[in-house]
Design a protein around this motif. Structure first.
Motif, PDB file in Angstrom:
ATOM      1  N   VAL A  89      32.605  23.945  30.622  1.00 35.70           N
ATOM      2  CA  VAL A  89      31.847  23.198  29.615  1.00 35.70           C
ATOM      3  C   VAL A  89      31.632  21.770  30.093  1.00 35.70           C
ATOM      4  N   TYR A  90      30.429  21.263  29.868  1.00 34.20           N
ATOM      5  CA  TYR A  90      30.106  19.886  30.260  1.00 34.20           C
ATOM      6  C   TYR A  90      30.783  18.896  29.309  1.00 34.20           C
ATOM      7  N   THR A  91      31.444  17.908  29.865  1.00 37.26           N
ATOM      8  CA  THR A  91      32.170  16.930  29.045  1.00 37.26           C
ATOM      9  C   THR A  91      31.805  15.485  29.409  1.00 37.26           C
TER      10      THR A  91
ATOM     11  N   LEU B  55      25.879  27.261  39.986  1.00 37.58           N
ATOM     12  CA  LEU B  55      26.366  27.154  38.614  1.00 37.58           C
ATOM     13  C   LEU B  55      26.723  25.708  38.264  1.00 37.58           C
ATOM     14  N   SER B  56      26.396  25.313  37.042  1.00 37.80           N
ATOM     15  CA  SER B  56      26.742  23.973  36.571  1.00 37.80           C
ATOM     16  C   SER B  56      27.387  24.080  35.192  1.00 37.80           C
ATOM     17  N   PRO B  57      28.191  23.092  34.789  1.00 39.08           N
ATOM     18  CA  PRO B  57      28.829  23.141  33.471  1.00 39.08           C
ATOM     19  C   PRO B  57      27.809  23.283  32.351  1.00 39.08           C
ATOM     20  N   MET B  58      28.183  23.978  31.307  1.00 37.63           N
ATOM     21  CA  MET B  58      27.275  24.278  30.195  1.00 37.63           C
ATOM     22  C   MET B  58      27.559  23.366  29.007  1.00 37.63           C
ATOM     23  N   PRO B  59      26.572  22.577  28.575  1.00 35.95           N
ATOM     24  CA  PRO B  59      26.767  21.770  27.362  1.00 35.95           C
ATOM     25  C   PRO B  59      26.824  22.658  26.118  1.00 35.95           C
ATOM     26  N   ILE B  60      27.573  22.218  25.128  1.00 31.65           N
ATOM     27  CA  ILE B  60      27.685  22.934  23.864  1.00 31.65           C
ATOM     28  C   ILE B  60      27.040  22.071  22.776  1.00 31.65           C
TER      29      ILE B  60
ATOM     30  N   GLY C 104      26.222  19.806  19.829  1.00 32.75           N
ATOM     31  CA  GLY C 104      27.132  18.903  19.134  1.00 32.75           C
ATOM     32  C   GLY C 104      27.935  18.048  20.080  1.00 32.75           C
ATOM     33  N   GLY C 105      27.928  18.429  21.369  1.00 26.83           N
ATOM     34  CA  GLY C 105      28.599  17.638  22.392  1.00 26.83           C
ATOM     35  C   GLY C 105      27.573  16.938  23.261  1.00 26.83           C
ATOM     36  N   PRO C 106      28.019  16.280  24.317  1.00 27.42           N
ATOM     37  CA  PRO C 106      27.097  15.552  25.195  1.00 27.42           C
ATOM     38  C   PRO C 106      26.286  16.504  26.073  1.00 27.42           C
ATOM     39  N   GLY C 107      25.174  16.011  26.605  1.00 27.88           N
ATOM     40  CA  GLY C 107      24.378  16.766  27.586  1.00 27.88           C
ATOM     41  C   GLY C 107      23.337  17.666  26.962  1.00 27.88           C
ATOM     42  N   ALA C 108      22.691  17.236  25.871  1.00 32.54           N
ATOM     43  CA  ALA C 108      21.688  18.070  25.201  1.00 32.54           C
ATOM     44  C   ALA C 108      20.622  18.542  26.179  1.00 32.54           C
ATOM     45  N   TYR C 109      20.195  19.808  26.020  1.00 31.41           N
ATOM     46  CA  TYR C 109      19.192  20.384  26.925  1.00 31.41           C
ATOM     47  C   TYR C 109      18.414  21.455  26.178  1.00 31.41           C
ATOM     48  N   VAL C 110      17.350  21.970  26.804  1.00 30.47           N
ATOM     49  CA  VAL C 110      16.545  23.046  26.233  1.00 30.47           C
ATOM     50  C   VAL C 110      16.906  24.347  26.939  1.00 30.47           C
ATOM     51  N   ALA C 111      17.395  25.342  26.185  1.00 29.05           N
ATOM     52  CA  ALA C 111      17.655  26.674  26.748  1.00 29.05           C
ATOM     53  C   ALA C 111      16.346  27.444  26.689  1.00 29.05           C
TER      54      ALA C 111
END
Length: 566
Positions: free
Chosen positions: A384-386, A399-404, A406-413
């Protein structure tokens, strides 16, 4: 004469208690230390239709349902007509004396229902049958009386009626003075044993691996997974629910996986087809999820209550475009547990969809297995991305850490091809990079275990899935008879363990027993430069060991004679 193995088939109409009788016999036998395995096959209507269930009891681990019958329990004349030819020489046919007595010296008539009524419980006909079976193989009636005491503890009236039914069945069979041998006393396996079915085992494995979210739609033969999850996936942060379609199932998994939950569903072939677009979205957006496909016979409605191994090609490439979905296929009830663990771990590790291929024969098979040590189960979770905002989720080729959320690192799936942030792009260089990234992640799954015996032999036997049991029994017989063969096996079909693939490529021939028409696994192996040929069967039933041995020998001899194409 003592015997180490006993096979009985209960045959009749759906609703006559055929499955109940077989499973009750298996539970009683396993409770005193025997190894057992059941196999059930029935029509797809709710009630009625020809149904039969087979129970095999042995003093050693059971690999297959058994080729020949020691005893046939025929609950109507049609059952006798349909199954009497599979009773071995010296075997016995127990039939309900309510119907016309067959002109067969092996047949013993028993008034099952009448004796049950005499015992004081009209529903105890199954106990009458089991009592008669105990006489035929000279098993102590106390084994079954103790089972009844434990099964119905605190219900004294039911206990008394069932014990009486057991004794009446035993005494009635004793009048015939027929016995087929004495089953050797059990040698109780070390450690605690569980008698469970494949669907239960894979459900337990997924829960042990940390499953959070299950949604599913009923479909044979996967429905018991949904029922198990509704009863057992409980507690804080856990969710199990029946949805209205397979499309809703895969959509729910996508949402749960995106939100950071370990998510799973179970279906069969028609449902897998409906999920194909969602699986493709999971692949391109890199969202972890697990789909269990409990295979059944044929396309469309096909044979919904029969077994087959014909969804492999669909599982490897369920979606359009360039995809290669990781596939795990357990071969035994015990492997169903560990396959459930591994499949959920794989989805988390490489951040994408995984398909676990089971099949009807495994789903409905009850077998005793060593109780898994949950303390030894390794549960993996996605990275998980932190960090801080401004994160590029899809940057790079690996592979790269996955943002969740509500946490940091917002992205478009994004289901469209995308740039490093996830925004849509049609640039050729980005599509090349992202395609290579998605396929490169499969290397993270190349640590799967495999079996290897007599690896120096140039001709190998390698089956997959639920055909493992009959295949390894055939292999062991052939080795004992002096034939030269290697044995290979793995649950991990895609990606195959690299060391296994390297060895298979060196063989003159790899023989693949599988339950489908097209020889799907051997075709897949040939695409990987393995000289493979299938032994196929598509009857809706498992292989018989005797027939499998003949076909293995024929293919091996043809290879030695240069008649199998390289």
């Amino acid at each position: 004469m003592q015997t180490r193995d006993f096979v009985v088939r209960f045959a009749g109409e759906g609703g006559q208690g055929v499955v109940t009788a077989a499973e009750m016999l298996a539970r009683a036998a396993s409770s005193v230390g025997y190894h057992v395995q059941t196999f059930a096959t029935f029509p797809s209507q709710i009630m009625g239709g020809p149904t039969w269930t087979q129970t095999r009891i042995s003093t050693s681990p059971v690999l297959s349902p058994g080729d020949d019958l020691d005893v046939l329990v025929a609950l109507n004349h049609e059952a006798y007509q349909g199954h009497n030819e599979e009773v071995r020489s010296g075997g016995v046919i127990l039939h309900d004396s309510e119907f016309e007595s067959p002109d067969d010296e092996r047949a013993i008539g028993v008034p099952f229902d009448e004796l049950a009524k005499q015992a004081g419980e009209a529903r105890s006909a199954n106990m009458v049958i089991i009592g008669a079976l105990a006489h035929l193989v000279d098993m102590p009636l106390a084994f079954f009386e103790d089972f009844v005491q434990k099964r119905f503890a605190g219900r004294e009236g039911i206990i008394a009626a069932n014990v009486a039914a057991l004794r009446l069945g035993y005494e009635h069979a004793s009048d015939s003075e027929v016995q087929i041998g004495q089953l050797e006393p059990p040698v109780k396996p070390e450690g605690e044993q569980l008698l469970i079915k494949g669907n239960e085992a894979l459900s337990m494995g997924a829960i042990a691996a940390g499953l959070d979210f299950y949604v599913g739609y009923p479909i044979s033969p996967a429905t018991p997974v949904l029922l198990f999850m509704e009863r057992n996936l409980v507690g804080p942060g856990k969710f199990a629910y029946q949805v209205s379609s397979e499309i809703e199932s895969i959509a729910g998994l996508l949402g749960a996986g995106f939100a950071g939950k370990k998510a799973m569903t179970a279906t069969s072939g028609p449902g897998l087809s409906l999920m194909s677009e969602g699986i493709g979205l999971s692949w391109i957006a890199e969202i972890p999820l697990l789909v269990i496909d409990v295979q059944r016979g044929g396309p469309a409605t096909g044979l919904p209550t029969k077994t087959e191994q014909s969804d492999l090609q669909a599982a490897l490439h369920p979606a359009h475009g360039d995809v290669s979905i990781p596939v795990i296929a357990p071969g035994t009830v015990e492997e169903c547990f560990y396959g459930g663990v591994m499949a959920l771990n794989w989805s988390e590790r490489y951040q994408g969809p995984v398909i676990l291929l089971s099949e009807m024969s495994l789903a409905e098979k009850a077998q005793n297995i060593p109780k898994p040590d949950l303390g030894q189960v390794v549960s993996e979770s996605r990275e998980v991305y932190t960090g801080t905002n401004g994160y590029l989720r899809y940057d790079g080729w690996e592979l790269s850490p996955m943002p969740i959320p509500g946490g940091p690192g917002a992205y478009v799936a994004n289901g469209s091809e995308h740039d490093a942030m996830g925004d849509t792009t049609h640039l050729p260089e980005r599509h090349v990079q992202m395609t290579e990234r998605r396929f490169s992640k499969l290397k993270l799954l190349e640590d799967g275990p495999f079996e290897r015996v007599n690896g120096d032999e140039p001709i190998a036997l390698m089956t997959w899935g639920g055909s493992k049991g009959p295949s390894i029994e055939a292999y062991e017989d052939l080795i004992t008879e002096g034939h030269k063969l290697a044995w290979y096996y793995t649950m991990c079909l895609n990606p195959l363990p690299p060391a296994l693939l390297e060895e298979l490529r060196s063989k003159d021939l790899v023989i693949v027993p599988e339950l489908n028409y097209q020889g799907q696994f051997s075709s897949y192996l040939r695409s990987l430069s393995v000289k493979a040929e299938s032994i196929t069967q598509f009857t809706g039933l498992p292989f018989k060991v005797r027939e499998l041995k003949k076909r293995i020998i024929a293919l091996a001899e043809a290879c030695k004679g240069g008649k199998v194409a390289a």
